[in-house]
Design an enzyme around this catalytic site. Structure first.
Site, PDB file in Angstrom:
ATOM      1  N   HIS A  97       0.819  -1.227   0.000  1.00 40.11           N
ATOM      2  CA  HIS A  97       0.000   0.000   0.000  1.00 40.11           C
ATOM      3  C   HIS A  97       0.847   1.269   0.000  1.00 40.11           C
ATOM      4  CE1 HIS A  97      -3.631  -2.267   0.425  1.00 40.11           C
ATOM      5  NE2 HIS A  97      -3.301  -2.772   1.601  1.00 40.11           N
ATOM      6  N   HIS A 128      -6.274  -7.099  -0.587  1.00 44.04           N
ATOM      7  CA  HIS A 128      -6.480  -5.668  -0.846  1.00 44.04           C
ATOM      8  C   HIS A 128      -5.687  -5.225  -2.082  1.00 44.04           C
ATOM      9  CE1 HIS A 128      -7.018  -6.329   3.539  1.00 44.04           C
ATOM     10  NE2 HIS A 128      -8.074  -5.542   3.355  1.00 44.04           N
TER      11      HIS A 128
HETATM   12 ZN   LIG Z   1      -4.261  -7.132   2.606  1.00 48.32          ZN
END
Ligand SMILES: [Zn+2]
Length: 341
Positions: free
Chosen positions: A162, A198
């Site tokens: 991320h 994600h």
């Molecule tokens: Zn994740």
């Protein structure tokens, strides 16, 4: 298989994060996550667990902005100097840069909201050391794969996918997989596949205008899930990188068959670009029962993911990302590595 792991990760153990509704909860991305994986691999003679050697800051600056690095290195100490009455065990801003056309503010809290995207990245006294050690694991893994063409596993903590060039979020500060991919570029075309639950927004962002690292991410639909503002199907790269990024958003509660069909698409694309090496962002928060995911992927299907990726027959760096059912984390990672090897 060489496995790189740094004990420095213990130095990053924030007491809390903040969930939706302002609820303060114990930090989900715990030191015990990495320990569980290390213990699972330590009992298996096929894995050599090695501490990373320090390859320095320069390979990190090939991906990350110097101002952001300086922020990560100094912000906790600066936070201690801010005169307030409340506790300061962790720096966590409450205001975030929604659009970042403005320059970075001079104030510490302004800079923190500029460089951090959410409430899951508290910076504590040892965070930088842990983050740096994690990055070195990825760099060491890539260096070994570059030199020997052998597969490696970077047992990273904190995770990285991320984190963008100048920001952190989602438990991530430096993008370990991106660092590995960058370090492998002397081999030629690189493919990076992110299988964390994600969307790998940071990785997407870092390579979005580049063709030399073809990035793909299979993940929960960002309409429904973190990181919400990135990971849509129409996002396919820009400029030189146009056509060199692919997202595969999947609905909540996705099961094995749909997941493996999607993986088959991603593998076809990888074969098309004929890469010289592969980086896998291995998140196992796709498995059923994960604390932060809704997918219902079985361990057997995860093993099939590993087996399918192995058929690419490429020098590969596997980088650990998420996975929050800690009791199963070691066995899940082992199942993947088993099937890959
Ligand atoms: Zn994740």
């Amino acid at each position: 298989m060489n496995v790189y792991h740094s004990r420095l990760h213990h130095l990053h153990h924030p007491a809390f994060e903040v969930f939706d509704g302002g609820v303060r909860v114990p930090y989900y991305e715990t030191p015990s996550r990495a320990e569980t994986v290390r213990e699972a691999l330590a009992g298996d003679a096929r894995f050599d667990i090695l501490p990373p050697e320090d390859l320095g800051i320069l390979p990190i600056l090939a991906i990350h902005d110097p101002g952001y690095i300086e922020f990560l290195q100094t912000s906790y100490a600066r936070w201690q100097d801010v005169p307030t009455d409340y506790p300061k065990e962790a720096l966590l801003p409450a205001t975030f840069a929604l659009r970042r056309d403005a320059p970075r503010p001079r104030s510490l809290l302004g800079a923190a909201g500029y460089h951090l995207m959410d409430l899951s990245v508290p910076i504590t006294s040892g965070s930088w050391q842990a983050v740096y050690g994690s990055a070195q694991c990825a760099l060491n893994a890539a260096q070994h794969t570059l030199a020997t063409r052998q597969n490696t596993f970077a047992l990273c903590r904190p995770p990285g996918h991320h984190a963008g060039g100048d920001y952190g979020g989602g438990y991530c500060f430096l993008n370990n997989a991106a660092l590995a991919a960058q370090a492998l570029t002397p081999l030629g075309q690189i493919a990076l596949l992110d299988v964390d639950y994600h969307a790998g927004n940071g990785t997407q962002d870092i390579f979005y205008a580049r063709a030399d690292v073809f990035t793909q991410s299979i993940h929960a639909d960002p309409n429904e899930e973190y990181p919400y503002y990135c990971g849509y199907e129409h996002e396919t790269g820009i400029e030189a990188g146009a056509g060199y990024h692919q997202n595969y958003p999947l609905p909540p509660y996705t099961t094995d068959e749909d997941y493996l069909n999607t993986l088959a698409h991603a593998l076809r694309r990888i074969r098309e670009v004929q890469p010289a090496a592969l980086v896998i962002s291995l998140g196992v928060d796709t498995l059923g029962g994960d604390a932060l995911g809704t997918f219902r992927i079985s361990r057997a299907a995860l093993a099939q993911v590993g087996a399918q990726l192995a058929t690419l027959n490429l020098p590969t760096v596997i980088v650990l990302e998420g996975g929050y059912k800690t009791a199963d984390l070691g066995d899940n990672v082992l199942a993947f590595l088993d099937s890959f090897a």
